[in-house]
Design an enzyme around this catalytic site. Structure first.
Site, PDB file in Angstrom:
ATOM      1  N   ASP A  76      44.401  42.584  49.941  1.00 35.69           N
ATOM      2  CA  ASP A  76      45.283  41.137  50.452  1.00 35.69           C
ATOM      3  C   ASP A  76      45.672  41.051  51.940  1.00 35.69           C
ATOM      4  O   ASP A  76      45.687  42.104  52.678  1.00 35.69           O
ATOM      5  CB  ASP A  76      46.557  41.734  49.623  1.00 35.69           C
ATOM      6  N   ASN A  97      51.278  38.084  38.791  1.00 35.93           N
ATOM      7  CA  ASN A  97      52.384  37.002  38.935  1.00 35.93           C
ATOM      8  C   ASN A  97      51.694  35.829  38.127  1.00 35.93           C
ATOM      9  O   ASN A  97      50.634  35.457  38.386  1.00 35.93           O
ATOM     10  CB  ASN A  97      52.561  36.754  40.247  1.00 35.93           C
ATOM     11  N   SER A 140      51.243  32.154  43.704  1.00 36.89           N
ATOM     12  CA  SER A 140      50.979  31.119  44.718  1.00 36.89           C
ATOM     13  C   SER A 140      49.320  30.723  44.902  1.00 36.89           C
ATOM     14  O   SER A 140      49.180  29.649  45.324  1.00 36.89           O
ATOM     15  CB  SER A 140      51.247  31.636  46.053  1.00 36.89           C
ATOM     16  N   HIS A 153      44.592  36.999  39.269  1.00 30.78           N
ATOM     17  CA  HIS A 153      44.158  37.918  39.914  1.00 30.78           C
ATOM     18  C   HIS A 153      45.209  39.052  39.660  1.00 30.78           C
ATOM     19  O   HIS A 153      46.544  38.787  39.394  1.00 30.78           O
ATOM     20  CB  HIS A 153      44.418  37.646  41.436  1.00 30.78           C
TER      21      HIS A 153
HETATM   22  P1  AMP Z   1      50.427  35.624  44.363  1.00 33.71           P
HETATM   23  O1  AMP Z   1      51.279  35.382  45.019  1.00 33.71           O
HETATM   24  O2  AMP Z   1      50.466  36.594  43.107  1.00 33.71           O
HETATM   25  O3  AMP Z   1      49.611  34.192  43.816  1.00 33.71           O
HETATM   26  O4  AMP Z   1      49.169  36.194  45.063  1.00 33.71           O
HETATM   27  C1  AMP Z   1      48.555  35.670  46.014  1.00 33.71           C
HETATM   28  C2  AMP Z   1      48.157  36.720  47.130  1.00 33.71           C
HETATM   29  O5  AMP Z   1      47.037  36.239  48.037  1.00 33.71           O
HETATM   30  C3  AMP Z   1      49.172  37.035  48.205  1.00 33.71           C
HETATM   31  O6  AMP Z   1      49.759  38.491  48.134  1.00 33.71           O
HETATM   32  C4  AMP Z   1      48.570  36.847  49.506  1.00 33.71           C
HETATM   33  O7  AMP Z   1      49.232  37.564  50.570  1.00 33.71           O
HETATM   34  C5  AMP Z   1      47.201  36.805  49.272  1.00 33.71           C
HETATM   35  N1  AMP Z   1      46.520  36.119  50.150  1.00 33.71           N
HETATM   36  C6  AMP Z   1      46.433  34.663  50.695  1.00 33.71           C
HETATM   37  N2  AMP Z   1      45.663  34.491  51.223  1.00 33.71           N
HETATM   38  C7  AMP Z   1      44.626  35.482  51.458  1.00 33.71           C
HETATM   39  C8  AMP Z   1      43.447  35.509  52.014  1.00 33.71           C
HETATM   40  N3  AMP Z   1      42.884  34.672  52.899  1.00 33.71           N
HETATM   41  N4  AMP Z   1      42.719  36.816  51.798  1.00 33.71           N
HETATM   42  C9  AMP Z   1      43.331  37.710  51.174  1.00 33.71           C
HETATM   43  N5  AMP Z   1      44.479  37.580  50.320  1.00 33.71           N
HETATM   44  C10 AMP Z   1      45.064  36.548  50.561  1.00 33.71           C
END
Ligand code: AMP
Length: 112
Positions: free
Chosen positions: A29, A85, A93, A98
């Site tokens: 992440d 989530n 988000s 995932h």
């Molecule tokens: P969620 O909020 O459960 O949808 O998780 C999305 C996750 O993606 C968050 O923890 C972000 O920090 C992570 N994220 C966003 N952009 C990237 C990226 N380019 N590479 C790795 N993780 C990312």
């Protein structure tokens, strides 16, 4: 339009990939919430868990078994937390299913 994670799977966006097989990819992440914070994503896009269907059963089982395998690989196999989530209201988000694999520190319960 392809999600961010589809672009990572396609190698259009760089990521720190720690595991890959035919069905899924795991990468660190970008904003880690624990010393180990990896996202495990199916290569086939599913919006979220609520969008999964009975035909996804084998893939979902594979993701769980792989999460434990990746946790072991990263040295946190004895104590890790899995988080999904589902929906914006729950903090989702990126709308490509995932699993967050978190480890390397203690975790409170109930979660915030
Ligand atoms: P969620 O909020 O459960 O949808 O998780 C999305 C996750 O993606 C968050 O923890 C972000 O920090 C992570 N994220 C966003 N952009 C990237 C990226 N380019 N590479 C790795 N993780 C990312």
């Amino acid at each position: 339009m392809a999600t961010l994670f589809e672009k990572i799977i396609a190698r259009e966006i760089p990521a720190d990939i720690v595991y890959e097989d035919d069905l899924c990819l795991a990468f660190r992440d970008i904003n880690p919430q624990a010393p180990v914070h990896v996202l495990l994503v199916p290569k086939r896009p599913i919006v979220n868990l609520a969008d999964a269907v009975p035909g996804d059963q084998q893939l979902l089982g594979h993701l769980l078994l792989t999460a434990a395998k990746v946790a072991r690989q990263l040295g946190v196999g004895d104590a890790f937390r899995l988080n999904v989530n589902n929906g914006a209201g729950a903090g989702q988000s990126v709308f490509h299913l995932h699993l967050h694999i978190l480890g390397g520190r203690t975790f409170a319960w109930p979660p915030g």
